[in-house]
Write an enzyme that holds these catalytic residues in place. Structure first.
Site, PDB file in Angstrom:
ATOM      1  NE  ARG A   1      -0.287  12.828  -6.052  1.00 45.53           N
ATOM      2  CZ  ARG A   1      -1.574  12.704  -5.714  1.00 45.53           C
ATOM      3  NH1 ARG A   1      -2.052  11.555  -5.280  1.00 45.53           N
ATOM      4  NH2 ARG A   1      -2.397  13.725  -5.839  1.00 45.53           N
TER       5      ARG A   1
ATOM      6  CG  HIS B   1      -4.564   7.049  -7.833  1.00 47.84           C
ATOM      7  ND1 HIS B   1      -3.527   7.818  -8.287  1.00 47.84           N
ATOM      8  CD2 HIS B   1      -5.151   7.774  -6.839  1.00 47.84           C
ATOM      9  CE1 HIS B   1      -3.483   8.960  -7.614  1.00 47.84           C
ATOM     10  NE2 HIS B   1      -4.470   8.962  -6.717  1.00 47.84           N
TER      11      HIS B   1
HETATM   12  C1  GLV Z   1      -5.860  11.836  -5.303  1.00 47.60           C
HETATM   13  O1  GLV Z   1      -4.840  11.262  -5.484  1.00 47.60           O
HETATM   14  C2  GLV Z   1      -5.993  13.173  -4.777  1.00 47.60           C
HETATM   15  O2  GLV Z   1      -4.995  13.920  -4.736  1.00 47.60           O
HETATM   16  O3  GLV Z   1      -7.116  13.528  -4.379  1.00 47.60           O
END
Ligand code: GLV
Length: 308
Positions: A223, A271
């Site tokens: 994160r 992401h």
């Molecule tokens: C993506 O970031 C997830 O938590 O699957």
């Protein structure tokens, strides 16, 4: 008996009919279609609005459409006792494995420098050690972390792992919380797949970077809040770190004027390390929810106190 869906995806309507076909006994509705909040027993969500879940007084279970649950826990109005199931289907695990191996190999073979040389029409071969002489450290040994660590091991890397609690993984030396320094000292390529919790927030900071071998590379697919951004830039500029590959950010999408975009030693991916596939992800969610309703064991039921 209804289930509410909150997703940022443009395919919300598709998700709704997919889940509806998999859960025919439960009425599935989108967040802004709810007319009777008291009928909502289940919520399937990604980044729900703060305070929103607490308005469903009869909520029995929340499903996170992804591996992380920090986006649910961020809602401080949420009652403590509602179970949360995360989604870590085989496609999520496989995608994370691919992402981690791909970016570890790019660092290991110094291919970022090779690509930069190409842009200057330079033929610049580099001899790199083999994987057997390279140690990769994986922080976070949940389902995704374990699987990535095992794949790196299968590629021939020396792999060390670190997590809060004790883990035993074949051929991988695992360290626990108090042994962070010993773990870091070995990690020439550091992969962060930690969940976001109070203890992992800001964990990727200058003090941690200084404990890595000089010239180490980092890959963060955990994160964005785990990384102290200014510390990263300063440590890259001092050459203590050679490269950072970042998939997650404090603000997403990463703002256009953010210094990470143009830093020569930072690779950015939007992401995408492990996106959920709606087809199989939906099936996984329905399977977990049915098991939960039937009172069966659900492997991905989270340990909320530990944030995963
Ligand atoms: C993506 O970031 C997830 O938590 O699957």
């Amino acid at each position: 008996m209804s289930l509410v869906i909150h997703l940022k995806s443009a395919r919300r309507d598709w998700w709704k009919s997919h889940l509806q076909s998999l859960l025919p006994d439960i009425e599935c509705v989108l967040w802004d279609e709810v007319t009777n909040p008291d009928a909502i027993l289940y919520a399937v969500v990604w980044k729900p609005p703060a305070g929103g879940l607490a308005t469903f007084k009869n909520l029995q279970c929340i499903v996170s459409v992804g591996a992380g649950i920090d986006h649910v826990l961020a809602d401080k109005a949420l009652p403590e006792d509602i179970p949360i199931i995360r989604t870590t289907g085989s496609d999520l695990t496989q995608r994370m494995r691919e992402y981690v191996c791909l970016h570890v190999l790019l660092q290991h073979r110094q291919l970022m420098a090779t690509f930069a040389a190409q842009r200057n029409q330079q033929w610049a071969p580099a001899i790199t050690p083999t994987a057997a002489d390279r140690t990769v450290g994986v922080m976070g040994l949940g389902k995704l972390g374990q699987s990535a660590a095992q794949s790196l091991k299968a590629l021939g890397f020396k792999v060390v792992g670190w997590a809060r609690s004790h883990h035993q993984i074949d051929g991988i030396t695992c360290y626990t919380e108090a042994e962070l320094s010993r773990f870091l000292q070995q990690a020439e390529i550091l992969v962060c797949l930690l969940p976001l919790t109070d203890t992992t927030e800001n964990i990727l900071n200058k003090d941690l970077f200084q404990q890595l071998p000089p010239g180490a590379a980092i890959i963060n697919a955990g994160r964005g809040e785990q990384l102290v951004e200014q510390d990263l830039i300063e440590t890259l500029d001092s050459s203590q770190l050679s490269h950072a590959t970042l998939d997650v950010f404090r603000t997403e999408p990463l703002p256009a004027d953010h210094p990470f975009w143009t830093h020569p030693s930072i690779t950015i991916t939007p992401h995408i390390a492990s996106l959920i596939d709606p087809e199989s992800g939906g099936k996984e969610i329905a399977r977990n929810l049915k098991a939960f309703i039937a009172g069966k064991t659900v492997e991905d039921l989270t340990n909320r106190k530990r944030g995963y």
